[in-house]
Design a protein around this motif. Sequence first.
Motif, PDB file in Angstrom:
ATOM      1  N   ALA A 119      69.337  44.995   3.569  1.00  0.00           N
ATOM      2  CA  ALA A 119      70.108  45.357   4.765  1.00  0.00           C
ATOM      3  C   ALA A 119      70.542  44.110   5.528  1.00  0.00           C
ATOM      4  O   ALA A 119      71.671  44.025   6.015  1.00  0.00           O
ATOM      5  N   VAL A 120      69.626  43.130   5.632  1.00  0.00           N
ATOM      6  CA  VAL A 120      69.957  41.881   6.341  1.00  0.00           C
ATOM      7  C   VAL A 120      71.074  41.156   5.592  1.00  0.00           C
ATOM      8  O   VAL A 120      72.062  40.725   6.183  1.00  0.00           O
ATOM      9  N   ARG A 121      70.931  41.052   4.287  1.00  0.00           N
ATOM     10  CA  ARG A 121      71.927  40.319   3.498  1.00  0.00           C
ATOM     11  C   ARG A 121      73.301  40.992   3.607  1.00  0.00           C
ATOM     12  O   ARG A 121      74.313  40.318   3.809  1.00  0.00           O
ATOM     13  N   LEU A 122      73.362  42.306   3.492  1.00  0.00           N
ATOM     14  CA  LEU A 122      74.655  43.004   3.587  1.00  0.00           C
ATOM     15  C   LEU A 122      75.285  42.786   4.956  1.00  0.00           C
ATOM     16  O   LEU A 122      76.472  42.478   5.063  1.00  0.00           O
ATOM     17  N   SER A 123      74.480  42.938   6.009  1.00  0.00           N
ATOM     18  CA  SER A 123      75.028  42.782   7.364  1.00  0.00           C
ATOM     19  C   SER A 123      75.518  41.366   7.605  1.00  0.00           C
ATOM     20  O   SER A 123      76.587  41.162   8.185  1.00  0.00           O
ATOM     21  N   GLU A 124      74.727  40.386   7.172  1.00  0.00           N
ATOM     22  CA  GLU A 124      75.089  38.994   7.437  1.00  0.00           C
ATOM     23  C   GLU A 124      76.254  38.529   6.572  1.00  0.00           C
ATOM     24  O   GLU A 124      77.045  37.682   6.976  1.00  0.00           O
ATOM     25  N   THR A 125      76.379  39.083   5.366  1.00  0.00           N
ATOM     26  CA  THR A 125      77.460  38.674   4.468  1.00  0.00           C
ATOM     27  C   THR A 125      78.778  39.346   4.825  1.00  0.00           C
ATOM     28  O   THR A 125      79.823  38.708   4.848  1.00  0.00           O
ATOM     29  N   TYR A 126      78.715  40.617   5.103  1.00  0.00           N
ATOM     30  CA  TYR A 126      79.955  41.386   5.275  1.00  0.00           C
ATOM     31  C   TYR A 126      80.281  41.721   6.725  1.00  0.00           C
ATOM     32  O   TYR A 126      81.344  42.278   6.994  1.00  0.00           O
ATOM     33  N   GLY A 127      79.362  41.417   7.627  1.00  0.00           N
ATOM     34  CA  GLY A 127      79.619  41.722   9.036  1.00  0.00           C
ATOM     35  C   GLY A 127      79.804  40.454   9.840  1.00  0.00           C
ATOM     36  O   GLY A 127      79.221  39.412   9.507  1.00  0.00           O
ATOM     37  N   THR A 128      80.619  40.527  10.904  1.00  0.00           N
ATOM     38  CA  THR A 128      80.753  39.368  11.789  1.00  0.00           C
ATOM     39  C   THR A 128      79.411  39.124  12.471  1.00  0.00           C
ATOM     40  O   THR A 128      78.594  40.041  12.595  1.00  0.00           O
ATOM     41  N   HIS A 129      79.219  37.897  12.914  1.00  0.00           N
ATOM     42  CA  HIS A 129      77.910  37.515  13.455  1.00  0.00           C
ATOM     43  C   HIS A 129      77.878  37.572  14.977  1.00  0.00           C
ATOM     44  O   HIS A 129      77.366  36.672  15.626  1.00  0.00           O
ATOM     45  N   ASN A 130      78.433  38.643  15.545  1.00  0.00           N
ATOM     46  CA  ASN A 130      78.478  38.733  17.008  1.00  0.00           C
ATOM     47  C   ASN A 130      77.223  39.353  17.617  1.00  0.00           C
ATOM     48  O   ASN A 130      77.157  39.561  18.815  1.00  0.00           O
ATOM     49  N   TYR A 131      76.236  39.656  16.793  1.00  0.00           N
ATOM     50  CA  TYR A 131      74.916  40.055  17.295  1.00  0.00           C
ATOM     51  C   TYR A 131      73.863  39.231  16.569  1.00  0.00           C
ATOM     52  O   TYR A 131      74.111  38.735  15.464  1.00  0.00           O
ATOM     53  N   LYS A 132      72.688  39.130  17.200  1.00  0.00           N
ATOM     54  CA  LYS A 132      71.560  38.480  16.551  1.00  0.00           C
ATOM     55  C   LYS A 132      70.401  39.477  16.578  1.00  0.00           C
ATOM     56  O   LYS A 132      69.562  39.451  17.476  1.00  0.00           O
ATOM     57  N   PRO A 133      70.374  40.393  15.592  1.00  0.00           N
ATOM     58  CA  PRO A 133      69.384  41.478  15.644  1.00  0.00           C
ATOM     59  C   PRO A 133      67.956  40.966  15.462  1.00  0.00           C
ATOM     60  O   PRO A 133      67.734  39.909  14.858  1.00  0.00           O
ATOM     61  N   LEU A 134      66.998  41.739  15.958  1.00  0.00           N
ATOM     62  CA  LEU A 134      65.592  41.492  15.647  1.00  0.00           C
ATOM     63  C   LEU A 134      65.422  41.707  14.137  1.00  0.00           C
ATOM     64  O   LEU A 134      66.136  42.518  13.551  1.00  0.00           O
ATOM     65  N   PRO A 135      64.470  41.024  13.509  1.00  0.00           N
ATOM     66  CA  PRO A 135      64.344  41.091  12.046  1.00  0.00           C
ATOM     67  C   PRO A 135      63.637  42.355  11.552  1.00  0.00           C
ATOM     68  O   PRO A 135      62.665  42.283  10.811  1.00  0.00           O
ATOM     69  N   VAL A 136      64.113  43.507  11.990  1.00  0.00           N
ATOM     70  CA  VAL A 136      63.558  44.769  11.502  1.00  0.00           C
ATOM     71  C   VAL A 136      64.714  45.665  11.061  1.00  0.00           C
ATOM     72  O   VAL A 136      65.789  45.622  11.644  1.00  0.00           O
ATOM     73  N   ASN A 137      64.486  46.444  10.030  1.00  0.00           N
ATOM     74  CA  ASN A 137      65.511  47.339   9.495  1.00  0.00           C
ATOM     75  C   ASN A 137      65.044  48.766   9.739  1.00  0.00           C
ATOM     76  O   ASN A 137      64.194  49.285   9.015  1.00  0.00           O
ATOM     77  N   VAL A 138      65.583  49.380  10.778  1.00  0.00           N
ATOM     78  CA  VAL A 138      65.109  50.713  11.173  1.00  0.00           C
ATOM     79  C   VAL A 138      65.858  51.777  10.383  1.00  0.00           C
ATOM     80  O   VAL A 138      67.090  51.806  10.357  1.00  0.00           O
ATOM     81  N   VAL A 139      65.099  52.647   9.737  1.00  0.00           N
ATOM     82  CA  VAL A 139      65.736  53.680   8.909  1.00  0.00           C
ATOM     83  C   VAL A 139      65.436  55.101   9.386  1.00  0.00           C
ATOM     84  O   VAL A 139      65.988  56.065   8.878  1.00  0.00           O
ATOM     85  N   ARG A 140      64.545  55.211  10.370  1.00  0.00           N
ATOM     86  CA  ARG A 140      64.227  56.557  10.855  1.00  0.00           C
ATOM     87  C   ARG A 140      63.721  56.460  12.282  1.00  0.00           C
ATOM     88  O   ARG A 140      63.094  55.467  12.668  1.00  0.00           O
ATOM     89  N   GLY A 141      63.998  57.480  13.072  1.00  0.00           N
ATOM     90  CA  GLY A 141      63.513  57.519  14.444  1.00  0.00           C
ATOM     91  C   GLY A 141      63.034  58.911  14.796  1.00  0.00           C
ATOM     92  O   GLY A 141      63.467  59.900  14.203  1.00  0.00           O
ATOM     93  N   ASP A 142      62.142  58.976  15.785  1.00  0.00           N
ATOM     94  CA  ASP A 142      61.661  60.263  16.292  1.00  0.00           C
ATOM     95  C   ASP A 142      61.134  60.006  17.703  1.00  0.00           C
ATOM     96  O   ASP A 142      60.093  59.365  17.870  1.00  0.00           O
ATOM     97  N   GLY A 143      61.868  60.448  18.704  1.00  0.00           N
ATOM     98  CA  GLY A 143      61.456  60.172  20.083  1.00  0.00           C
ATOM     99  C   GLY A 143      61.562  58.692  20.379  1.00  0.00           C
ATOM    100  O   GLY A 143      62.627  58.095  20.209  1.00  0.00           O
ATOM    101  N   VAL A 144      60.466  58.064  20.833  1.00  0.00           N
ATOM    102  CA  VAL A 144      60.496  56.611  21.071  1.00  0.00           C
ATOM    103  C   VAL A 144      60.014  55.826  19.854  1.00  0.00           C
ATOM    104  O   VAL A 144      60.007  54.599  19.876  1.00  0.00           O
ATOM    105  N   ARG A 145      59.575  56.545  18.820  1.00  0.00           N
ATOM    106  CA  ARG A 145      59.061  55.847  17.642  1.00  0.00           C
ATOM    107  C   ARG A 145      60.165  55.645  16.599  1.00  0.00           C
ATOM    108  O   ARG A 145      61.015  56.517  16.420  1.00  0.00           O
ATOM    109  N   VAL A 146      60.128  54.493  15.949  1.00  0.00           N
ATOM    110  CA  VAL A 146      61.061  54.242  14.845  1.00  0.00           C
ATOM    111  C   VAL A 146      60.280  53.630  13.681  1.00  0.00           C
ATOM    112  O   VAL A 146      59.211  53.056  13.879  1.00  0.00           O
TER     113      VAL A 146
END
Length: 423
Positions: free
Chosen positions: A29-56
């Motif tokens: 996910a990091v590689r795809l975002s950094e390669t194909y997406g502009t770098h206008n954000y600097k995300p935290l190094p986590v890849n969230v794939v599911r959420g429920d309430g305040v938990r992810v």
Amino acid sequence: MATTSKTLWEDVLSRGVQEVVAELSTEDAVRLSETYGTHNYKPLPVNVVRGDGVRVWTSEGEEYLDCIGAYSAVAHGHLSPFIMDTIRRQLDRVTVLSRAFYSSEVGLFLKAVCDFTELDMACPMNTEAEANETCIKLARKWGYTVKNVPLDQAEIIVCSDNFHGRTTTIVGFSSEDKYKKHFGPYGPGFKIIPFGDLEALKAAITPNTVAFLCEPIQAEGGILIPPDGWMTEVRRVCDENRVLLIWDEVQTGFCRTGRRFAWMHEPAAKPDLIAIGKAMGGGALPVSAAVGRREVMEVFQPGDHGSTFGGNPLGSVVAIAAMAEMEVKGYSERSAQLGDRLADRFRAFNFSCIKEVRARGLLVGLELDETVDSAAMTHALLAQRLLTKETRKRTFRFTPAISITEDQIDEMGDRVERALASL
Ligand SMILES: *Cc1c(COP(=O)(O)O)cnc(C)c1O
């Protein structure tokens, strides 16, 4: 994972998008975002794939508490059941029409948003920057057609450290180099004054001033809370000078600060226009609006303004559901109580690096002094399985979903304490 575009299309069509996505690791996910997406954000190094309430949860199955809540957009929590159910049921009807037709869903949304805001008419948009742009256009047209300001001379007063979005017009009146530099030339017609400074407001007003545009609390600016009574005084000064008052309630609205809107802490500070969005989309879709008094809203004639997706049936039902849930489940009181609980906990901490805790409802900022490296704090929080980032002024943001439980608030407090202790 698919490596050629042809394989990707075939893969998606034969197996489904989610099945293909499910095979991606954090590294992918990091590689795809950094390669194909502009770098206008600097995300935290986590890849969230599911959420429920305040938990992810990440793709590696690690559980975190989401303290950002999509910058207040996720007030109901991730995958809030009533909102998800509303979306599912709308998928059997109609989703997007454009405003070329009438729509029952859009009609009811407009009434709901006027009831919720205690204002008269709304202009639906999608993003929050668009809601602010819409307010700017309404104020200028009101200035020319009602206040009789000479054409193209309208002035709007804004505050330093403002955040109203990222369009070229809006960044033109930012005081932050990061948002602004290299994106000029900037449009004229804006004056910047210090936030919370009534005398500066009075001094900046001229006969051509059409509006004062401001956040009731500067969230992105570092969770900066103006002095008590300031909003009321602003209203008075605007009235005396026939200047429209526009509150940008994009982040402070929808119960975030312990009232439906932050101006409601001072009922006399009722605006002529507000920009709203974020949590109105139920944590699911972009839904925004400019809402205001009839006299101002009626300056728009057919063709004056528009948006292809602004006011669509799917977004409308989500927003109606989102507002209904906030009202019926007492989100204002919830936000006030839980926000106080978290802020009190922070204030009881005994760390010399804490400079100030600023909070109104569940808009909570923890400001640290120069002895703490912000990146180190972010990583200490990550190690405690908390996701948050700093706003400006070294202030860490805690704007979790308002659906958060008391136990989760206490857990958040414990983890922040451990993170600070580990520095
Ligand atoms: C987030 C925000 C905006 C802009 O939102 P976008 O979604 O980026 O368009 C505007 N005003 C305030 C106060 C905000 O917090």
